[in-house]
Design a protein around this motif. Structure first.
Motif, PDB file in Angstrom:
ATOM      1  N   THR A 182       0.877  -1.182   0.000  1.00  0.00           N
ATOM      2  CA  THR A 182       0.000   0.000   0.000  1.00  0.00           C
ATOM      3  C   THR A 182       0.908   1.224   0.000  1.00  0.00           C
ATOM      4  O   THR A 182       1.839   1.306   0.789  1.00  0.00           O
ATOM      5  N   GLY A 183       0.639   2.152  -0.894  1.00  0.00           N
ATOM      6  CA  GLY A 183       1.407   3.390  -0.962  1.00  0.00           C
ATOM      7  C   GLY A 183       0.466   4.571  -1.041  1.00  0.00           C
ATOM      8  O   GLY A 183      -0.576   4.496  -1.695  1.00  0.00           O
ATOM      9  N   VAL A 184       0.813   5.659  -0.356  1.00  0.00           N
ATOM     10  CA  VAL A 184      -0.050   6.844  -0.319  1.00  0.00           C
ATOM     11  C   VAL A 184       0.761   8.095  -0.673  1.00  0.00           C
ATOM     12  O   VAL A 184       1.807   8.355  -0.070  1.00  0.00           O
ATOM     13  N   PHE A 185       0.262   8.837  -1.651  1.00  0.00           N
ATOM     14  CA  PHE A 185       0.865  10.107  -2.034  1.00  0.00           C
ATOM     15  C   PHE A 185      -0.103  11.216  -1.637  1.00  0.00           C
ATOM     16  O   PHE A 185      -1.258  11.219  -2.056  1.00  0.00           O
ATOM     17  N   VAL A 186       0.375  12.143  -0.801  1.00  0.00           N
ATOM     18  CA  VAL A 186      -0.442  13.257  -0.324  1.00  0.00           C
ATOM     19  C   VAL A 186       0.166  14.560  -0.824  1.00  0.00           C
ATOM     20  O   VAL A 186       1.379  14.770  -0.717  1.00  0.00           O
ATOM     21  N   THR A 187      -0.682  15.441  -1.376  1.00  0.00           N
ATOM     22  CA  THR A 187      -0.233  16.757  -1.821  1.00  0.00           C
ATOM     23  C   THR A 187      -1.129  17.831  -1.233  1.00  0.00           C
ATOM     24  O   THR A 187      -2.329  17.618  -1.040  1.00  0.00           O
ATOM     25  N   LYS A 188      -0.542  18.982  -0.971  1.00  0.00           N
ATOM     26  CA  LYS A 188      -1.301  20.131  -0.487  1.00  0.00           C
ATOM     27  C   LYS A 188      -1.074  21.297  -1.446  1.00  0.00           C
ATOM     28  O   LYS A 188       0.060  21.745  -1.644  1.00  0.00           O
ATOM     29  N   TYR A 189      -2.166  21.756  -2.053  1.00  0.00           N
ATOM     30  CA  TYR A 189      -2.140  22.903  -2.949  1.00  0.00           C
ATOM     31  C   TYR A 189      -2.927  24.045  -2.315  1.00  0.00           C
ATOM     32  O   TYR A 189      -3.623  23.854  -1.310  1.00  0.00           O
ATOM     33  N   ALA A 190      -2.866  25.208  -2.909  1.00  0.00           N
ATOM     34  CA  ALA A 190      -3.587  26.363  -2.371  1.00  0.00           C
ATOM     35  C   ALA A 190      -5.088  26.115  -2.318  1.00  0.00           C
ATOM     36  O   ALA A 190      -5.787  26.632  -1.437  1.00  0.00           O
ATOM     37  N   ASP A 191      -5.594  25.304  -3.246  1.00  0.00           N
ATOM     38  CA  ASP A 191      -7.037  25.069  -3.296  1.00  0.00           C
ATOM     39  C   ASP A 191      -7.467  23.763  -2.632  1.00  0.00           C
ATOM     40  O   ASP A 191      -8.634  23.379  -2.724  1.00  0.00           O
TER      41      ASP A 191
END
Length: 261
Positions: A182-191
């Protein structure tokens, strides 16, 4: 192995023309295709190698977007995608040195293995898949295990990754294959926040919408406390049960958020 024809065009146009043959199949890094041919699970009459097309190689960054050529190998992404550190770190975790120096980002995305790493990065990044004929929003690209929106004879020429404010990829690795259990990619953008999970679901890579909503409101692992991923569509195999993978989805998402901080 069996007899087949091999062509190595030097331009995208030549490659597309060669792929008009019904028995032709594109060859990028070959990390999945060649083993499947050896096992006679795949039998193309002609292999059209994309590795001779220099225009499909390389990495550039401009206006907050990282663009990677379709036949750029994993080792190059690991070494040269510094504008997007989480993506470079992901590439450095793929397979072993032999795989990283042969496998390509376009080949990985086109194959859409349910445990591959790049699909999670592309989906979490809201990437755009550029082909010889069009641009495909990543939310429309992945259509189930080993299935994408690519048409016959269509090849990935590049991938555009909007660079997030922060991001992290956390992989619970299957030690023999080095694929993601199991792999998880998390991103945080302005929106807002995007969360993409690979290796867990029978449908392949997917976005965890409930986690995205919670983390957009509060970008902290604590925001996941009341959430759970249903296990009914998770993979069960000798490496782990559906319930185990569902549990890992939450655990690895929390680790990715903590690492992104």
């Amino acid at each position: 192995m069996y007899n087949f024809d091999f062509v190595k065009p030097s331009t995208v146009e030549e490659a597309v023309a060669a792929l008009q043959d019904d028995e032709a199949q594109p060859l990028s890094g070959g990390q999945t295709l060649i083993p499947s041919m050896k096992q006679r699970l795949n039998a193309p009459g002609t292999l059209v190698s994309l590795l001779g097309i220099e225009a499909l190689k390389g990495i550039s960054s401009a206006d907050g977007v990282l663009t990677i050529g379709g036949v750029t190998n994993h080792a190059t992404v690991a070494a040269e995608a510094g504008a997007y550190p989480a993506l470079a770190a992901l590439a450095a975790q793929i397979g072993d040195p032999a795989v990283r120096n042969r496998g390509t980002i376009g080949g990985s995305l086109a194959n859409n293995d349910p445990a591959a790493c790049y699909p999670a990065a592309a989906l979490a990044s809201g990437a755009t898949i550029v082909t010889n004929s069009r641009e495909i929003a990543v939310d429309d690209f992945f259509q189930g295990m080993f299935t994408t929106d690519l048409e016959e004879g269509e090849i990935i020429t590049s991938v555009k990754f909007p660079i997030p404010e922060v991001a992290s990829y956390q992989k619970f690795e299957q030690p023999a294959s080095r694929f993601a259990l199991t792999g998880v990619f998390v991103t945080k953008y302005a929106d807002g926040v995007r969360v993409a999970i690979t290796g867990a679901s029978e449908e392949g890579v997917f976005r965890w919408a409930e986690a995205e909503e919670a983390l957009t409101a509060n970008f902290s692992a604590d925001a996941l406390a009341a959430l759970a991923v249903p296990s009914n569509a998770m993979i069960t195999d000798l490496h782990g049960t559906a319930e185990y993978r569902a549990h890992l989805c939450k655990v690895m998402t929390g680790r990715a958020v903590a690492a992104a901080h």
